[in-house]
Design a protein around this motif. Structure first.
Motif, mmCIF file in Angstrom:
data_model
loop_
_atom_site.group_PDB
_atom_site.id
_atom_site.type_symbol
_atom_site.label_atom_id
_atom_site.label_comp_id
_atom_site.label_asym_id
_atom_site.label_seq_id
_atom_site.Cartn_x
_atom_site.Cartn_y
_atom_site.Cartn_z
ATOM 1 N N LEU A 34 0.825 -1.208 0.000
ATOM 2 C CA LEU A 34 0.000 0.000 0.000
ATOM 3 C C LEU A 34 0.863 1.264 0.000
ATOM 4 C CD1 LEU A 34 -2.757 -1.025 2.545
ATOM 5 C CD2 LEU A 34 -3.062 -0.641 0.099
ATOM 6 N N ILE A 35 1.925 1.263 0.793
ATOM 7 C CA ILE A 35 2.824 2.416 0.851
ATOM 8 C C ILE A 35 3.501 2.621 -0.504
ATOM 9 C CG2 ILE A 35 4.991 3.258 1.857
ATOM 10 C CD1 ILE A 35 4.023 1.850 4.499
ATOM 11 N N THR A 36 3.956 1.549 -1.120
ATOM 12 C CA THR A 36 4.607 1.631 -2.422
ATOM 13 C C THR A 36 3.649 2.147 -3.491
ATOM 14 O OG1 THR A 36 6.085 -0.182 -1.802
ATOM 15 C CG2 THR A 36 5.879 0.303 -4.154
ATOM 16 N N LYS A 37 2.416 1.666 -3.460
ATOM 17 C CA LYS A 37 1.405 2.101 -4.422
ATOM 18 C C LYS A 37 1.096 3.591 -4.246
ATOM 19 C CE LYS A 37 -3.234 0.966 -6.044
ATOM 20 N NZ LYS A 37 -4.387 0.088 -5.863
ATOM 21 N N LYS A 38 0.950 4.036 -3.016
ATOM 22 C CA LYS A 38 0.672 5.448 -2.739
ATOM 23 C C LYS A 38 1.866 6.313 -3.151
ATOM 24 C CE LYS A 38 -1.704 8.850 -0.888
ATOM 25 N NZ LYS A 38 -3.054 9.214 -1.209
ATOM 26 N N ALA A 39 3.072 5.848 -2.884
ATOM 27 C CA ALA A 39 4.267 6.592 -3.279
ATOM 28 C C ALA A 39 4.322 6.738 -4.800
ATOM 29 C CB ALA A 39 5.521 5.890 -2.760
ATOM 30 N N ALA A 40 4.012 5.677 -5.523
ATOM 31 C CA ALA A 40 4.004 5.742 -6.986
ATOM 32 C C ALA A 40 2.970 6.747 -7.474
ATOM 33 C CB ALA A 40 3.727 4.365 -7.571
ATOM 34 N N TYR A 41 1.807 6.751 -6.876
ATOM 35 C CA TYR A 41 0.745 7.685 -7.232
ATOM 36 C C TYR A 41 1.193 9.133 -7.000
ATOM 37 C CZ TYR A 41 -3.686 10.203 -7.056
ATOM 38 O OH TYR A 41 -4.693 11.121 -7.270
ATOM 39 N N LEU A 42 1.920 9.361 -5.915
ATOM 40 C CA LEU A 42 2.381 10.701 -5.567
ATOM 41 C C LEU A 42 3.698 11.079 -6.247
ATOM 42 C CD1 LEU A 42 1.603 10.696 -1.740
ATOM 43 C CD2 LEU A 42 0.314 11.845 -3.555
ATOM 44 N N GLY A 43 4.314 10.135 -6.943
ATOM 45 C CA GLY A 43 5.581 10.397 -7.606
ATOM 46 C C GLY A 43 6.765 10.433 -6.660
ATOM 47 N N VAL A 44 6.658 9.706 -5.559
ATOM 48 C CA VAL A 44 7.722 9.646 -4.562
ATOM 49 C C VAL A 44 8.540 8.377 -4.795
ATOM 50 C CG1 VAL A 44 8.219 9.425 -2.089
ATOM 51 C CG2 VAL A 44 6.340 10.894 -2.876
ATOM 52 N N ALA A 45 9.849 8.524 -4.842
ATOM 53 C CA ALA A 45 10.715 7.370 -5.064
ATOM 54 C C ALA A 45 10.761 6.475 -3.830
ATOM 55 C CB ALA A 45 12.120 7.835 -5.393
ATOM 56 N N VAL A 46 10.727 5.185 -4.056
ATOM 57 C CA VAL A 46 10.891 4.197 -2.997
ATOM 58 C C VAL A 46 12.161 3.426 -3.330
ATOM 59 C CG1 VAL A 46 9.951 2.132 -1.902
ATOM 60 C CG2 VAL A 46 8.418 3.983 -2.584
ATOM 61 N N VAL A 47 13.118 3.483 -2.425
ATOM 62 C CA VAL A 47 14.405 2.835 -2.644
ATOM 63 C C VAL A 47 14.444 1.565 -1.805
ATOM 64 C CG1 VAL A 47 16.905 3.094 -2.455
ATOM 65 C CG2 VAL A 47 15.482 5.064 -3.038
ATOM 66 N N SER A 48 14.819 0.477 -2.457
ATOM 67 C CA SER A 48 14.907 -0.806 -1.762
ATOM 68 C C SER A 48 16.370 -1.239 -1.698
ATOM 69 C CB SER A 48 14.085 -1.858 -2.500
ATOM 70 O OG SER A 48 14.243 -3.104 -1.908
ATOM 71 N N ASP A 49 16.788 -1.616 -0.518
ATOM 72 C CA ASP A 49 18.147 -2.100 -0.316
ATOM 73 C C ASP A 49 18.072 -3.512 0.239
ATOM 74 O OD1 ASP A 49 20.869 -2.306 -0.082
ATOM 75 O OD2 ASP A 49 21.025 -1.077 1.702
ATOM 76 N N ALA A 50 17.652 -4.434 -0.599
ATOM 77 C CA ALA A 50 17.499 -5.826 -0.177
ATOM 78 C C ALA A 50 18.862 -6.518 -0.176
ATOM 79 C CB ALA A 50 16.543 -6.546 -1.095
ATOM 80 N N HIS A 51 19.262 -7.007 0.991
ATOM 81 C CA HIS A 51 20.534 -7.733 1.118
ATOM 82 C C HIS A 51 20.260 -9.162 1.382
ATOM 83 C CE1 HIS A 51 23.493 -4.498 0.966
ATOM 84 N NE2 HIS A 51 22.560 -3.741 1.558
#
Length: 51
Positions: A34-51
């Protein structure tokens, strides 16, 4: 989360804030989506650092 404009939030922090403000008992994965979807809608970058 708009009031937390002091810097970057981890997804865990964002989920904690969302859970605290809404009282939801949805899974972490569901809230992250939900957070990722809302960020995409708002044009906010979501950075993932999966280790």
């Amino acid at each position: 989360m708009a009031e937390h404009r002091t810097g970057l939030l981890s997804m865990d922090e964002a989920i904690t804030i969302l859970r605290k403000s809404t009282g939801t008992d949805r899974s972490d994965a569901d809230l992250a989506a939900l957070i990722t979807k809302k960020a995409a809608y708002l044009g906010v970058a979501v950075v993932s650092d999966a280790h």
